[in-house]
Scaffold this motif. Structure first.
Motif, short mmCIF file in Angstrom:
data_model
loop_
_atom_site.label_atom_id
_atom_site.label_comp_id
_atom_site.label_asym_id
_atom_site.label_seq_id
_atom_site.Cartn_x
_atom_site.Cartn_y
_atom_site.Cartn_z
N MET A 1 0.85 -1.18 0.00
CA MET A 1 0.00 0.00 0.00
C MET A 1 0.88 1.24 0.00
N ALA A 2 0.51 2.21 -0.81
CA ALA A 2 1.28 3.46 -0.86
C ALA A 2 0.72 4.43 0.16
N SER A 3 1.55 4.84 1.11
CA SER A 3 1.03 5.63 2.22
C SER A 3 0.61 7.02 1.80
N ARG A 4 1.12 7.50 0.66
CA ARG A 4 0.77 8.86 0.25
C ARG A 4 -0.72 8.99 -0.03
N ARG A 5 -1.35 7.86 -0.31
CA ARG A 5 -2.78 7.91 -0.64
C ARG A 5 -3.63 8.10 0.61
N PHE A 6 -3.04 7.93 1.77
CA PHE A 6 -3.86 7.92 2.97
C PHE A 6 -4.06 9.31 3.58
N GLY A 7 -3.26 10.27 3.14
CA GLY A 7 -3.40 11.62 3.67
C GLY A 7 -3.42 11.66 5.18
N GLY A 8 -2.37 11.16 5.79
CA GLY A 8 -2.28 11.24 7.25
C GLY A 8 -2.98 10.11 7.97
N GLY A 9 -3.61 9.22 7.21
CA GLY A 9 -4.34 8.14 7.88
C GLY A 9 -3.61 6.82 7.85
N LEU A 10 -2.27 6.88 7.87
CA LEU A 10 -1.49 5.64 7.76
C LEU A 10 -1.89 4.60 8.79
N ALA A 11 -1.93 5.03 10.06
CA ALA A 11 -2.22 4.07 11.13
C ALA A 11 -3.61 3.49 10.95
N GLN A 12 -4.53 4.35 10.62
CA GLN A 12 -5.91 3.89 10.48
C GLN A 12 -6.04 2.88 9.35
N HIS A 13 -5.53 3.25 8.17
CA HIS A 13 -5.67 2.36 7.02
C HIS A 13 -4.98 1.03 7.25
N THR A 14 -3.80 1.09 7.83
CA THR A 14 -3.03 -0.12 8.04
C THR A 14 -3.79 -1.09 8.95
N LEU A 15 -4.26 -0.56 10.07
CA LEU A 15 -4.95 -1.44 11.01
C LEU A 15 -6.27 -1.92 10.46
N THR A 16 -6.96 -1.06 9.73
CA THR A 16 -8.25 -1.44 9.17
C THR A 16 -8.07 -2.59 8.18
N VAL A 17 -7.07 -2.50 7.35
CA VAL A 17 -6.80 -3.59 6.41
C VAL A 17 -6.40 -4.86 7.17
N ALA A 18 -5.64 -4.67 8.23
CA ALA A 18 -5.23 -5.83 9.03
C ALA A 18 -6.44 -6.56 9.61
N HIS A 19 -7.50 -5.84 9.97
CA HIS A 19 -8.71 -6.50 10.47
C HIS A 19 -9.30 -7.44 9.42
N ILE A 20 -9.24 -7.02 8.17
CA ILE A 20 -9.78 -7.86 7.09
C ILE A 20 -8.98 -9.17 7.02
N PHE A 21 -7.66 -9.05 7.06
CA PHE A 21 -6.81 -10.25 7.06
C PHE A 21 -7.16 -11.15 8.24
N ASP A 22 -7.30 -10.52 9.40
CA ASP A 22 -7.61 -11.24 10.63
C ASP A 22 -8.93 -12.02 10.45
N ALA A 23 -9.94 -11.32 9.94
CA ALA A 23 -11.26 -11.95 9.74
C ALA A 23 -11.17 -13.12 8.77
N ALA A 24 -10.25 -13.03 7.81
CA ALA A 24 -10.12 -14.08 6.79
C ALA A 24 -9.24 -15.23 7.28
N GLY A 25 -8.80 -15.17 8.53
CA GLY A 25 -8.07 -16.30 9.11
C GLY A 25 -6.56 -16.22 8.95
N PHE A 26 -6.05 -15.06 8.52
CA PHE A 26 -4.60 -14.93 8.42
C PHE A 26 -4.02 -14.63 9.80
N ASP A 27 -3.02 -15.38 10.18
CA ASP A 27 -2.39 -15.22 11.49
C ASP A 27 -1.05 -15.97 11.44
N PRO A 28 0.04 -15.27 11.47
CA PRO A 28 0.28 -13.85 11.77
C PRO A 28 0.07 -12.93 10.56
N ILE A 29 0.08 -11.63 10.89
CA ILE A 29 0.02 -10.58 9.89
C ILE A 29 1.26 -9.70 10.08
#
Ligand SMILES: Nc1nc2c(ncn2[C@@H]2O[C@H](COP(=O)(O)OP(=O)(O)OP(=O)(O)O)[C@@H](O)[C@H]2O)c(=O)[nH]1
Ligand SMILES: [Mg+2]
Length: 321
Positions: A118-146
């Motif tokens: 993911m390119a962080s420039r697209r997040f406009g200051g929302g790096l932490a938010q976007h990263t963790l939000t995407v990580a939730h999707i991985f988590d829900a799909a059974g990926f562990d570790p991330i």
């Protein structure tokens, strides 16, 4: 022709580990589309178990190489592994392109390994938010570790540490002088410190420096059950240290759970995600009211209003809407 999927279907797809659904959900989140929110709302109650591991360090330190080896190790144990590589899109990366940064991850045809850049420039200051939000999707799909790979600059270290349960800080020999603060910062946030490129002649000296710094940081009054960040030396050329590293990550997870620190970190991570989202949206709303903003700037320029009063007025105009 591509069929449109309902949020319910997409959420079921994610929970069932369907790669297509996972990829679409992430894209929707990245682009801030309502579809991303809908899917997240539905899958979020099924998250909270995956171990999120941050890998940070200077550009070119060997982070992706390390992640590659860790994937191998976790795959051997039958785990489904996800990697989120954050491209800082800044001159600090030394111009590495996304392609270069993930080239080493040769897992394209493995359904149980999902690598996403993911390119962080697209997040406009929302790096932490976007990263963790995407990580939730991985988590829900059974990926562990991330794994979350981020380039550390020596300044944003603390922010990076709140993105993961465990933070691996990669240090590399040969950066010369002026890295003292980088080392100190690394020791502050690193749950595990890696000296990468251990085949290089100056690697031993770096490990020694880090150990010395670590002793200086040690406090006599620390409780017995405290975690002592191990310093692990790795070499991709000699294929050494990776077993030790993955063992260290696993024992850190155990320690987090046994000491109750896991819950504390999760709280920090979620709080960071929420406040990062709020900040970004507040800024967007203020910027969308450019008439007010311009008027406020003009009033400050004319010395009719102080900058602080102007900020207050902009915030007030939001709550009065
Ligand atoms: N000598 C030596 N070179 C290594 C080792 N690990 C990685 N490299 C080399 O270092 C360079 C960078 O490796 P990466 O794994 O892409 O580093 P990175 O930290 O992910 O880089 P960015 O994501 O661009 O910041 C590559 O040319 C690797 O071949 C190692 O253990 N020893
Ligand atoms: Mg990389």
């Amino acid at each position: 022709m591509r069929r449109r999927h309902s949020a319910e279907e997409e959420a079921d797809g994610v929970l069932g580990g369907e790669i297509g659904a996972v990829a679409r959900a992430i894209t929707a989140i990245e682009n801030d589309l309502p579809a991303g929110h809908h899917v997240l709302n539905r899958v979020f109650p099924h998250t909270g178990t995956a171990h999120m591991i941050g890998i940070t360090g200077p550009p070119g330190a060997g982070k992706s190489t390390l992640v590659n080896e860790l994937i191998r190790s976790y795959r051997a144990g039958g785990a489904k592994v996800a990697v989120l590589a954050i491209d800082p899109s800044s001159p600090l990366t030394g111009g590495a392109t996304l392609g270069d940064r993930i080239r080493m991850l040769e897992w394209h045809n493995e359904p149980d390994v999902f690598v996403r850049s993911m390119a962080s420039r697209r997040f406009g200051g929302g790096l932490a938010q976007h990263t963790l939000t995407v990580a939730h999707i991985f988590d829900a799909a059974g990926f562990d570790p991330i794994f979350i790979e981020t380039v550390g600059t020596g300044q944003d270290e603390v922010g990076i540490a709140s993105l993961a349960h465990s933070t691996v800080v990669v240090q590399v020999p040969g950066l010369g002088d002026g890295v003292q603060t980088l080392k100190a910062g690394a020791l502050e946030i690193g749950d595990i410190i890696v000296v990468s490129k251990g085949d290089r002649p100056d690697a031993q000296a770096l490990a020694r420096d880090l150990r010395r710094l670590q002793t200086l940081h040690d406090r006599e009054d620390s409780p017995d059950d405290r975690w002592n960040p191990p310093i692990v030396m790795t070499s991709a050329i000699e294929q050494t240290g990776f077993d030790k590293l993955s063992a260290a990550i696993r024992s850190h997870k155990e320690w987090l759970q046994q000491s109750g620190t896991w819950e504390v970190r999760v709280r920090t991570m979620l709080a960071t995600e929420i406040s990062s989202r709020v900040q970004r949206d507040l800024m967007r709303r203020i910027q969308s009211q450019s008439v007010n903003q311009d008027a406020a700037i003009n009033a400050v320029l004319a010395r009719q209003m102080s900058p602080l009063a102007a900020a207050d007025r902009l915030l007030e105009s939001l709550s009065n809407r």
